[in-house]
Design a protein around this motif. Structure first.
Motif, PDB file in Angstrom:
ATOM      1  N   GLY A 228       0.808  -1.213   0.000  1.00 18.19           N
ATOM      2  CA  GLY A 228       0.000   0.000   0.000  1.00 18.19           C
ATOM      3  C   GLY A 228       0.838   1.258   0.000  1.00 18.19           C
ATOM      4  O   GLY A 228       0.419   2.305  -0.531  1.00 18.19           O
ATOM      5  N   LEU A 229       2.016   1.209   0.590  1.00 21.41           N
ATOM      6  CA  LEU A 229       2.893   2.376   0.621  1.00 21.41           C
ATOM      7  C   LEU A 229       3.317   2.802  -0.786  1.00 21.41           C
ATOM      8  O   LEU A 229       3.677   3.958  -1.018  1.00 21.41           O
ATOM      9  CB  LEU A 229       4.139   2.089   1.474  1.00 21.41           C
ATOM     10  CG  LEU A 229       3.894   1.873   2.973  1.00 21.41           C
ATOM     11  CD1 LEU A 229       5.182   1.507   3.678  1.00 21.41           C
ATOM     12  CD2 LEU A 229       3.267   3.118   3.595  1.00 21.41           C
ATOM     13  N   ILE A 230       3.265   1.868  -1.735  1.00 19.97           N
ATOM     14  CA  ILE A 230       3.648   2.176  -3.122  1.00 19.97           C
ATOM     15  C   ILE A 230       2.431   2.484  -3.983  1.00 19.97           C
ATOM     16  O   ILE A 230       2.407   3.465  -4.730  1.00 19.97           O
ATOM     17  CB  ILE A 230       4.442   1.006  -3.737  1.00 19.97           C
ATOM     18  CG1 ILE A 230       5.762   0.805  -2.988  1.00 19.97           C
ATOM     19  CG2 ILE A 230       4.718   1.261  -5.216  1.00 19.97           C
ATOM     20  CD1 ILE A 230       6.604  -0.336  -3.508  1.00 19.97           C
ATOM     21  N   ILE A 231       1.385   1.659  -3.858  1.00 22.57           N
ATOM     22  CA  ILE A 231       0.290   1.776  -4.833  1.00 22.57           C
ATOM     23  C   ILE A 231      -0.873   2.654  -4.368  1.00 22.57           C
ATOM     24  O   ILE A 231      -1.685   3.078  -5.193  1.00 22.57           O
ATOM     25  CB  ILE A 231      -0.252   0.382  -5.240  1.00 22.57           C
ATOM     26  CG1 ILE A 231      -0.943  -0.312  -4.064  1.00 22.57           C
ATOM     27  CG2 ILE A 231       0.871  -0.486  -5.781  1.00 22.57           C
ATOM     28  CD1 ILE A 231      -1.602  -1.626  -4.458  1.00 22.57           C
ATOM     29  N   VAL A 232      -0.985   2.917  -3.040  1.00 23.36           N
ATOM     30  CA  VAL A 232      -2.044   3.817  -2.567  1.00 23.36           C
ATOM     31  C   VAL A 232      -1.525   5.250  -2.656  1.00 23.36           C
ATOM     32  O   VAL A 232      -0.451   5.554  -2.153  1.00 23.36           O
ATOM     33  CB  VAL A 232      -2.466   3.482  -1.127  1.00 23.36           C
ATOM     34  CG1 VAL A 232      -3.490   4.502  -0.616  1.00 23.36           C
ATOM     35  CG2 VAL A 232      -3.064   2.069  -1.063  1.00 23.36           C
TER      36      VAL A 232
ATOM     37  N   LYS B 118      -1.534  -2.314 -14.749  1.00 27.83           N
ATOM     38  CA  LYS B 118      -1.114  -3.610 -14.215  1.00 27.83           C
ATOM     39  C   LYS B 118       0.399  -3.765 -14.183  1.00 27.83           C
ATOM     40  O   LYS B 118       0.960  -4.413 -13.292  1.00 27.83           O
ATOM     41  CB  LYS B 118      -1.745  -4.740 -15.036  1.00 27.83           C
ATOM     42  CG  LYS B 118      -3.204  -4.987 -14.702  1.00 27.83           C
ATOM     43  CD  LYS B 118      -3.691  -6.280 -15.328  1.00 27.83           C
ATOM     44  CE  LYS B 118      -5.142  -6.570 -14.924  1.00 27.83           C
ATOM     45  NZ  LYS B 118      -5.622  -7.846 -15.475  1.00 27.83           N
ATOM     46  N   LYS B 119       1.042  -3.163 -15.148  1.00 23.55           N
ATOM     47  CA  LYS B 119       2.502  -3.245 -15.205  1.00 23.55           C
ATOM     48  C   LYS B 119       3.115  -2.592 -13.966  1.00 23.55           C
ATOM     49  O   LYS B 119       4.052  -3.134 -13.359  1.00 23.55           O
ATOM     50  CB  LYS B 119       3.007  -2.561 -16.472  1.00 23.55           C
ATOM     51  CG  LYS B 119       4.509  -2.677 -16.677  1.00 23.55           C
ATOM     52  CD  LYS B 119       4.931  -2.014 -17.982  1.00 23.55           C
ATOM     53  CE  LYS B 119       6.445  -2.115 -18.167  1.00 23.55           C
ATOM     54  NZ  LYS B 119       6.888  -1.431 -19.423  1.00 23.55           N
TER      55      LYS B 119
ATOM     56  N   ALA C 182       5.428  -3.010  -8.444  1.00 29.72           N
ATOM     57  CA  ALA C 182       5.346  -2.748  -7.003  1.00 29.72           C
ATOM     58  C   ALA C 182       5.313  -4.059  -6.221  1.00 29.72           C
ATOM     59  O   ALA C 182       5.960  -4.193  -5.173  1.00 29.72           O
ATOM     60  CB  ALA C 182       4.102  -1.925  -6.694  1.00 29.72           C
ATOM     61  N   LEU C 183       4.561  -5.037  -6.742  1.00 31.93           N
ATOM     62  CA  LEU C 183       4.454  -6.339  -6.094  1.00 31.93           C
ATOM     63  C   LEU C 183       5.822  -7.014  -6.002  1.00 31.93           C
ATOM     64  O   LEU C 183       6.199  -7.568  -4.962  1.00 31.93           O
ATOM     65  CB  LEU C 183       3.464  -7.215  -6.862  1.00 31.93           C
ATOM     66  CG  LEU C 183       3.211  -8.623  -6.310  1.00 31.93           C
ATOM     67  CD1 LEU C 183       2.619  -8.551  -4.918  1.00 31.93           C
ATOM     68  CD2 LEU C 183       2.275  -9.390  -7.252  1.00 31.93           C
TER      69      LEU C 183
ATOM     70  N   ILE D 182       8.781  -5.545  -6.074  1.00 31.59           N
ATOM     71  CA  ILE D 182       9.677  -4.782  -5.189  1.00 31.59           C
ATOM     72  C   ILE D 182       9.418  -5.143  -3.722  1.00 31.59           C
ATOM     73  O   ILE D 182      10.354  -5.448  -2.977  1.00 31.59           O
ATOM     74  CB  ILE D 182       9.484  -3.261  -5.409  1.00 31.59           C
ATOM     75  CG1 ILE D 182      10.028  -2.852  -6.779  1.00 31.59           C
ATOM     76  CG2 ILE D 182      10.169  -2.458  -4.302  1.00 31.59           C
ATOM     77  CD1 ILE D 182       9.693  -1.431  -7.162  1.00 31.59           C
ATOM     78  N   ILE D 183       8.151  -5.119  -3.333  1.00 31.66           N
ATOM     79  CA  ILE D 183       7.814  -5.398  -1.934  1.00 31.66           C
ATOM     80  C   ILE D 183       8.128  -6.849  -1.579  1.00 31.66           C
ATOM     81  O   ILE D 183       8.640  -7.140  -0.489  1.00 31.66           O
ATOM     82  CB  ILE D 183       6.328  -5.070  -1.663  1.00 31.66           C
ATOM     83  CG1 ILE D 183       6.085  -3.568  -1.806  1.00 31.66           C
ATOM     84  CG2 ILE D 183       5.910  -5.558  -0.283  1.00 31.66           C
ATOM     85  CD1 ILE D 183       6.950  -2.702  -0.911  1.00 31.66           C
ATOM     86  N   THR D 184       7.843  -7.767  -2.494  1.00 30.48           N
ATOM     87  CA  THR D 184       8.134  -9.183  -2.240  1.00 30.48           C
ATOM     88  C   THR D 184       9.629  -9.392  -2.038  1.00 30.48           C
ATOM     89  O   THR D 184      10.052 -10.098  -1.109  1.00 30.48           O
ATOM     90  CB  THR D 184       7.627 -10.057  -3.389  1.00 30.48           C
ATOM     91  OG1 THR D 184       6.222  -9.854  -3.568  1.00 30.48           O
ATOM     92  CG2 THR D 184       7.871 -11.532  -3.087  1.00 30.48           C
ATOM     93  N   LEU D 185      10.425  -8.776  -2.892  1.00 27.77           N
ATOM     94  CA  LEU D 185      11.880  -8.914  -2.779  1.00 27.77           C
ATOM     95  C   LEU D 185      12.415  -8.285  -1.501  1.00 27.77           C
ATOM     96  O   LEU D 185      13.273  -8.866  -0.822  1.00 27.77           O
ATOM     97  CB  LEU D 185      12.557  -8.280  -4.001  1.00 27.77           C
ATOM     98  CG  LEU D 185      12.431  -9.068  -5.320  1.00 27.77           C
ATOM     99  CD1 LEU D 185      12.965  -8.253  -6.489  1.00 27.77           C
ATOM    100  CD2 LEU D 185      13.186 -10.399  -5.206  1.00 27.77           C
ATOM    101  N   ILE D 186      11.907  -7.112  -1.147  1.00 32.02           N
ATOM    102  CA  ILE D 186      12.397  -6.422   0.058  1.00 32.02           C
ATOM    103  C   ILE D 186      12.080  -7.230   1.310  1.00 32.02           C
ATOM    104  O   ILE D 186      12.968  -7.518   2.133  1.00 32.02           O
ATOM    105  CB  ILE D 186      11.797  -5.003   0.160  1.00 32.02           C
ATOM    106  CG1 ILE D 186      12.376  -4.098  -0.928  1.00 32.02           C
ATOM    107  CG2 ILE D 186      12.075  -4.407   1.536  1.00 32.02           C
ATOM    108  CD1 ILE D 186      11.732  -2.729  -0.992  1.00 32.02           C
ATOM    109  N   LEU D 187      10.810  -7.614   1.478  1.00 33.21           N
ATOM    110  CA  LEU D 187      10.425  -8.346   2.682  1.00 33.21           C
ATOM    111  C   LEU D 187      11.040  -9.738   2.723  1.00 33.21           C
ATOM    112  O   LEU D 187      11.515 -10.191   3.776  1.00 33.21           O
ATOM    113  CB  LEU D 187       8.900  -8.434   2.777  1.00 33.21           C
ATOM    114  CG  LEU D 187       8.163  -7.121   3.095  1.00 33.21           C
ATOM    115  CD1 LEU D 187       6.661  -7.357   3.140  1.00 33.21           C
ATOM    116  CD2 LEU D 187       8.634  -6.537   4.419  1.00 33.21           C
ATOM    117  N   SER D 188      11.063 -10.416   1.591  1.00 34.18           N
ATOM    118  CA  SER D 188      11.659 -11.759   1.549  1.00 34.18           C
ATOM    119  C   SER D 188      13.147 -11.687   1.842  1.00 34.18           C
ATOM    120  O   SER D 188      13.699 -12.525   2.575  1.00 34.18           O
ATOM    121  CB  SER D 188      11.425 -12.400   0.179  1.00 34.18           C
ATOM    122  OG  SER D 188      10.053 -12.547  -0.081  1.00 34.18           O
TER     123      SER D 188
END
Length: 811
Positions: free
Chosen positions: A347-351, A424-425, A430-431, A433-439
């Motif tokens: 949400g910090l990226i897409i909202v 969607k791109k 964003a998806l 980026i967040i997945t990589l950061i948290l993972s």
């Protein structure tokens, strides 16, 4: 069409009901939750409830603990508050089920106010209602706190709806929900909710200036003042009494001038920040066992317990805990959920826009304030300059703001994705980026667990190496296990969203998968802190309220006296002492400040002195000089001493009784001199009196003869009647706590003045002859507050009825 519109809401109520009862399924078997604070409430409110059932009236005062205190923050009903009926109806499922159900329902209402699709709103409500902190406080019996959290979300939703949609409708909703929020009777939660609202209003104002909508902002702000005033008015009885008592409680300013630099105009700083979140501990919002989880003993099959057995120290297993963070003790982490944190980060990226900034700022502020003593510059600023902040302890609780904001922003992120209004791109980017950061962050913890720290708290550094190594190994294992767990949930949630954005998964399937991941994640974590084994049959719990041998013996005495229980932590006593007796000690977070200062200055010492004497004494006669030295306990009429619950109690023959005449008034100038002089006089013969009351002291001495008598004729918690006979004007001291905001005195039915003596007691001068003295507790604040509550309740009912009539006429 109407059924189609209502159907999702019906489903929401059914789902929330099923989830709540399924989690707490033992209640369906007639069991109840055994929780410390729930039992403490039952114990401390016994005298109040008994009086209510006997007379149908409110006692407003209890002598069951700390030698007497107001009942406002224990158990008091306010008949002028007509909306209490609504609150009772909403709690139909009973706590703990009602707390979780209403938390979900309240968050659902909030999300609807934000324009979220009902089915997505159900998902968000599950995320909020199943947050771990809610279950931890329910396990501890903090029921008022849980209910305040439940009502917090619709309050914020009403504010949002007022500013963004319809000010009038939002204001009516706000009046109802804010009334319920205040009624929940947890000012600290309500205060933090107001802080969150303040951040929202500031951001709203900034955007209104930017968008040249200041007149609309001002108009809406003025409108919502009305429901705020009404909600305060509806609860005015409780609020006014609490405010009044606050001036005399430990949350008020001390009159002593010997305080350290840690003092504030409210609680002492050290007390405020005693429970502070460690800065690194914040990661347990993502990984629950980042600092070991809860203060629970290690499991039987752990390396720590095995090492203890190998070294003949198995008895110490119950004293070693998994938690190793900086807090003294904890029920568990503020785990928000790995999936929910993932959605929040997304949400910090897409909202876009003000919602993101409001929720982000409020979250960061709550986290930094929760650090407390670990970030004192900010903490000191709020203690010194933010009104009311210094009235509350346990700053970790402010994380309830983050607990609210994180799932809200996460659901708004899902809302953006489901509405497919963004490219969607960009969403996929964003998806990733967040997945990589948290993972990546979690993988780093798995690979290098030492990032979390030493896995030992400072006190454990002195333990032998064999024990430290075992504890470190167990705690590392807990951390790595939960890190892997969080990583799996994040990857699964990411995969579900990726599948939807790639067109491989339908919208409803993605939503179902996400909801299931949230529920499984939080449900399994919650079970660590509150599970079925915490429930018991009522008969089992009632057994703990069976009088002990000592209790039974004391209860044979029909006179009025106080009990000192040395077999329990005296001034944090959660045993049934206050259930059966009028106790010197007790358990409450808002004692009268002067009584607390008496505890610190003399009662602790006297209790310790007596306890040591009992251990060393071979006969009861050896204790007489010790009793004689316990001046403070004697003037409080501590007649019975429990040292072993299963033994006969000791009788303190030096206890001074309910009232006595003294020969001399020792006049002092301030509180410091009062408390110092009290330790130097014989309270049987002298009374320490502040010069504030000098007008009521007419003589330098008051001779006492053997024919001068005073006795207590009748006792009720809010009324005491004495009869005395005096050969001349006398100075009498009562073994009752002085509290000027309600206690009134009468001699033969005529109003008479009384004043404070011996730092905490009541005293008065009385005329010669035989007369009756009557003390009655009739606080004007209670009766005035009830009238305001009744008037405010009627006004809101009329406004709601008017709004309904207008709506029906339009149709």
């Amino acid at each position: 069409m109407k059924f189609k519109a209502v159907f999702p809401h019906v489903c929401a109520v059914v789902i929330f009901t099923v989830i709540s009862f399924l989690y707490f399924y033992p209640v369906l078997e007639g069991k109840i939750l055994r929780a410390n604070d729930s039992m403490v409430f039952r114990i401390s409110s016994k005298e109040i409830v008994d009086y209510r059932e006997k007379t149908g009236e409110e006692a407003l005062w209890t002598n069951s603990m700390f030698s007497g205190m107001p009942a406002y923050l224990i158990s008091t009903k306010y008949p002028g508050n007509l909306f209490k009926t609504l609150d009772i109806a909403l709690r139909a499922y009973k706590v703990p089920v009602a707390a979780v159900f209403l938390a979900m329902t309240g968050f659902y209402i909030l999300l609807l106010a934000f324009g979220v699709n009902p089915w997505l709103a159900i998902t968000g409500s599950l995320a909020y209602g199943l947050s771990s902190f809610l279950f931890q406080i329910l396990a501890a019996g903090h029921n008022t706190q849980a209910m305040a959290l439940a009502y917090m979300a619709p309050v914020l939703g009403s504010i949002y709806y007022s500013y963004r949609h319809n000010a009038i409708k939002g204001a009516l909703l706000l009046a109802v929900f804010l009334s319920l929020e205040i009624m929940a009777n947890h000012p600290q939660v309500t205060y933090y909710a107001m802080m969150c609202i303040l951040v929202f209003i500031i951001i709203e104002f900034i955007y209104s200036v930017k968008e040249k909508m200041v007149p609309k902002f001002i108009k809406t702000s003025l409108i919502i003042i009305i429901p705020v005033v009404l909600a305060i008015g509806i609860n005015f009885g409780f609020l006014y009494n609490t405010y009044e008592y606050g001036k005399y409680s430990i949350r008020g300013k001390s009159e002593l001038t010997t305080e350290t630099g840690n003092a504030s105009s409210g609680l002492d700083r050290d007390y405020i920040v005693q429970w502070s979140y460690g800065i690194g501990e914040t990661f347990n919002m993502l990984i629950p066992n980042f600092k070991g989880g809860s203060s629970a003993p290690f499991d039987r099959d752990s390396k720590t317990v095995y090492a203890l057995r190998q070294n003949n120290a198995a008895s110490a297993a119950g004293q070693l805990y998994k938690y190793w963070g900086p807090q003294p003790i904890t029920e568990g982490p503020h785990y928000t959920g790995a999936v929910v944190i993932f959605l929040f980060a997304l949400g910090l990226i897409i909202v876009k826009g003000r919602e993101k900034w409001w929720l982000l700022i409020a979250t960061i502020l709550s986290v930094m304030l929760a650090w407390g003593k670990n970030f004192m510059p900010l903490t000191n600023f709020f203690i010194d300059f933010f009104p009311g902040y210094n009235k509350f302890r346990a700053v970790t609780m402010i994380l309830i703001i983050a607990q609210f904001c994180i799932p809200l922003l996460g659901i708004l992120a899902l809302k953006n994705i489901l509405e497919e209004k963004q490219n969607k791109k960009n969403l996929l980017k964003a998806l990733k980026i967040i997945t990589l950061i948290l993972s990546g962050l979690i993988l780093l913890v798995i690979i290098i667990p030492g990032i979390a720290g030493s896995f030992l708290n400072p006190y454990e550094e002195a333990y032998p190496d064999w024990l430290k190594n075992a504890m470190i190994a167990d705690r590392k294992s807990l951390l790595i296990g939960d890190a892997i767990r969080s990583l799996i949930f994040i990857l699964l949630a990411s995969a579900a969203l990726f599948g939807f954005l790639s067109g491989k998964i339908k919208k409803k399937h993605m939503l179902i998968v996400t909801a299931l991941l949230i529920v499984i994640d939080l449900w399994t974590a919650d079970k660590r802190y509150l599970n079925a084994d915490r429930f018991e049959k009522p008969v089992s719990i009632n057994k703990t309220l069976t009088p002990s041998v000592a209790d039974a013996a004391i209860l044979q005495d029909p006179s009025c006296y106080r009990v000192l229980n040395l077999a329990a932590p005296i001034f944090s006593d959660n045993t049934p002492t206050s259930y059966f007796h009028k106790s010197i000690g007790g358990y409450h977070g808002a004692k009268i400040r002067r009584y607390q200062e008496l505890i610190d200055s003399s009662l602790y010492k006297e209790c310790d002195m007596i306890q040591k004497a009992i251990i060393n004494a071979t006969t009861t006669d050896e204790l007489l000089p010790v009793y004689d030295s316990a001046r403070t306990l004697n003037m409080l009429n501590a007649k019975y001493i429990i040292y072993n619950p299963e033994a006969q109690p000791l009788i303190n023959s030096k206890a001074m009784g309910n009232a006595w005449f003294v020969e001399e008034a020792v006049m002092v100038n301030d509180a410091n001199e009062e408390i110092i002089s009290l330790n130097t006089i014989d309270p049987r013969k002298k009374a320490v009196i502040n010069t504030l009351f000098k007008d009521q002291i007419t003589k330098s001495s008051y001779p006492v003869t053997e024919n001068d008598t005073i006795e207590l004729l009748s006792y009720q918690p809010n009324e005491l009647v004495y009869k005395y006979s005096a050969s001349s004007e006398k100075l009498v001291v009562f073994s009752e706590i002085y509290y000027p905001a309600g206690w009134k005195c009468f001699i033969d039915g005529q109003a008479s003045d009384h004043f404070r003596a011996n730092y905490v007691l009541r005293a008065m001068t009385v005329p010669e002859g035989t007369h009756e003295i009557r003390f009655v507790f009739e606080p004007d604040s209670y009766h005035y507050g009830n009238r305001v509550s009744l008037a405010s309740s009627i006004i809101l009912i009329l406004l709601l009825a008017g709004a309904l009539v207008v709506k029906l006429r339009k149709k």
